[in-house]
Write an enzyme that holds these catalytic residues in place. Structure first.
Site, PDB file in Angstrom:
ATOM      1  N   GLY A 159       0.837  -1.201   0.000  1.00  0.00           N
ATOM      2  CA  GLY A 159       0.000   0.000   0.000  1.00  0.00           C
ATOM      3  C   GLY A 159       0.866   1.242   0.000  1.00  0.00           C
TER       4      GLY A 159
ATOM      5  CD  GLU B 288       6.948  -5.737  -1.768  1.00  0.00           C
ATOM      6  OE1 GLU B 288       7.139  -5.139  -2.838  1.00  0.00           O
ATOM      7  OE2 GLU B 288       7.816  -6.455  -1.238  1.00  0.00           O
TER       8      GLU B 288
ATOM      9  CB  CYS C 132       2.743  -0.183  -7.362  1.00  0.00           C
ATOM     10  SG  CYS C 132       2.990  -1.890  -7.869  1.00  0.00           S
TER      11      CYS C 132
END
Ligand code: NAD
Length: 478
Positions: A186, A208, A243
């Site tokens: 997140g 992460e 991401c």
């Protein structure tokens, strides 16, 4: 949800149930079966959460999750084997090995953008490594979260693998408990909350996180191929809500117009003249994120820099692929992670300047370069620090299970994928086994100059000292 969940699972873990290869294999095979049998349900949930095109659901979540499971099943027996390592002269004779052991009871907190893959992938590694595991999927993707809560108990051992649904309140209750590892995906702000909670119990974390992933575009390229790859890696990945999607492009002032023209042609080909109607473009996940994003381009100084796109539909929560050139450097668009369909282009005089531009900011999760220039490729690989680098494509590095995936600096701590996920949830236990021979009296008090000479010789690797030590010099009474 029990405030004693970690403790309860520790009870199950301590029975030794999760350690044998058979238990791990059975669970992983059950997950493969679940993915195969429930592919449509998973795809439906992802569509409900993000209007994710089915092709993207399959390619980016379902097939990668199944691939991770199959990879773990293939590698498991080898990964579990102890590593025999050389014995040191100081402990001669002895055997030395490193045994991968499960950490214990681990918590996986997952994010909403790839809500299936980002949840199941770490769980696969946690199981492969022999842990009990609790998965907390993201409440922002409620359909996928409730599918996990329904499916996992049907397929896997519920005494050691559990799902807890919920948001901040439920996650806080989980974070108050003692885990043997917390794996969080997140944003970095919540990452800090997770790490602070973990610190209270000295619990290790894998974080992460995200950041602004740059793409350097040189003029020495196959432009059409490069632009297709950039476009699919940006808008074909959840409409930029990924991401490792490109956050911004850096190119030269001289090349920018040609690049924008090519982007325009490719975008029309991909998503038609009215991209808001395209079934191949995910929607923005919810109203909050929609508002967060539209705010980024509301300011006139930013809006004036839009050269492609800019259309929005609040009812459908859709935003068209949008390209901007030279937006104000101090705007929120250019300072924070965008995580949406906007792709700003930063122009520089010389392409070589782009490396300094990237290094002036936080370390990205991924950085990309398009060029045929080998010298530029070398400079990029040597001088850009990021979680991962990819030359002449975007995002695809994460599909190689032999490469670790994770951030560095602000983009994260720790890595996973393939065997790295197994390692992430294992402790590499050092084990040295000696017999009762090779008794070196020189190590015991009283410390005499003679003993010191033998020991110094031994440590320096002297064969003579070794013989003296092994013969038990200086001789002592038993
Ligand atoms: P999110 O809103 O789903 O939050 C992530 C998790 O944190 C959720 O499970 C949520 O319930 C929990 N959470 C939220 N607030 C909390 C609090 N106060 N206390 C405890 N837990 C809390 O996801 P997000 O943060 O919007 O995800 C997007 C970010 O994640 C982006 O920065 C993106 O780059 C990054 N990301 C990184 C990766 C990666 O693999 N490195 C993958 C996906 C997303």
């Amino acid at each position: 949800m029990a405030a004693t969940l970690a403790q309860d699972l520790r009870g199950s873990f301590r029975t030794g149930r999760t350690r044998p290869a058979e238990w791990r294999t059975t669970q992983l095979k059950a997950l493969v079966r679940m993915i195969e049998e429930k592919e449509d349900d998973i795809s439906d949930a992802l569509h409900a959460d993000l209007a994710k095109p089915r092709m993207e659901s399959y390619l980016h979540e379902i097939s990668l999750a199944k691939g991770a499971c199959v990879f773990a099943l293939k590698g498991l027996k080898t990964w579990m084997k102890p590593d025999k390592v050389p014995a040191a002269i100081t402990t001669f004779p002895s055997t030395a090995q490193i045994i991968p052991e499960p950490l214990g009871v681990v918590l996986v907190i997952s994010a909403w953008n790839y809500p299936f893959l980002l949840s199941i992938d770490p769980v696969i590694g946690a199981i492969a490594a022999g842990n009990a595991v609790v998965l907390k999927p993201s409440e922002i993707a409620p359909a996928t979260s409730s599918l996990f809560a329904k499916l996992l108990p049907e397929y896997v051992d519920n005494s050691c693998i559990k799902v807890v649904e919920g948001g901040v309140t439920e996650t806080t209750v989980l974070l108050d408990q003692k885990w043997d590892k917390i794996f969080y995906t997140g944003n970095g702000n919540i990452g800090r909350i997770v790490m602070a909670a973990a610190a209270k119990n000295l619990t290790p974390v894998a974080l992460e996180l995200g950041g602004k992933c740059p793409v350097i575009v040189d003029s020495n390229i196959d432009l059409h191929v490069a632009v297709k790859r950039i476009a699919v890696g940006k808008w074909g990945c959840n409409n930029g809500q990924a991401c490792i999607a490109p956050d911004y492009i850096i190119t030269t002032k001289a090349f920018a117009a040609e690049l924008v023209d090519s982007l325009k042609r490719v975008l029309v080909r991909f998503y038609g003249e009215d991209p808001l109607q395209s079934e191949d473009l995910s929607r923005i996940v919810n109203v909050n994120h929609f508002r967060r994003l539209t705010l980024l381009i509301e300011d006139k100084e930013v809006a004036d820099k839009i050269v492609l796109g800019g259309e929005i539909d609040e009812k459908l929560l859709k935003i068209a692929p949008t390209v901007l050139v030279d937006a104000p450097p101090d705007s929120a668009l250019m300072t924070g992670e965008i995580f949406g369909p906007f792709l700003p282009i930063v122009t520089v005089e010389k392409i070589e300047e782009s490396i300094d531009y990237i290094n002036a900011g936080a370390k990205p999760l991924a950085a990309y370069l398009f060029t045929k220039n080998k010298k530029l490729q070398e400079d990029f690989v040597t001088n850009v620090s990021a979680g991962g680098l990819l030359v002449n494509d975007v995002a695809l590095h994460l599909t190689n299970p032999h490469l670790p995936f994770g951030g560095v600096g602000d983009s994260g701590i720790g890595s996973y994928h393939g065997k790295f996920t197994f390692d992430c949830f294992s402790h590499r236990k050092a084990v040295l086994i000696r017999g009762f021979g090779g008794e070196a009296n020189a190590r015991y008090p009283p410390y005499t100059p003679e003993k010191q000479r033998i020991l110094r010789g031994l440590i320096k690797g002297s064969f003579f000292a070794l013989i003296l030590a092994l013969l038990g010099f200086p001789r002592e009474k038993r």
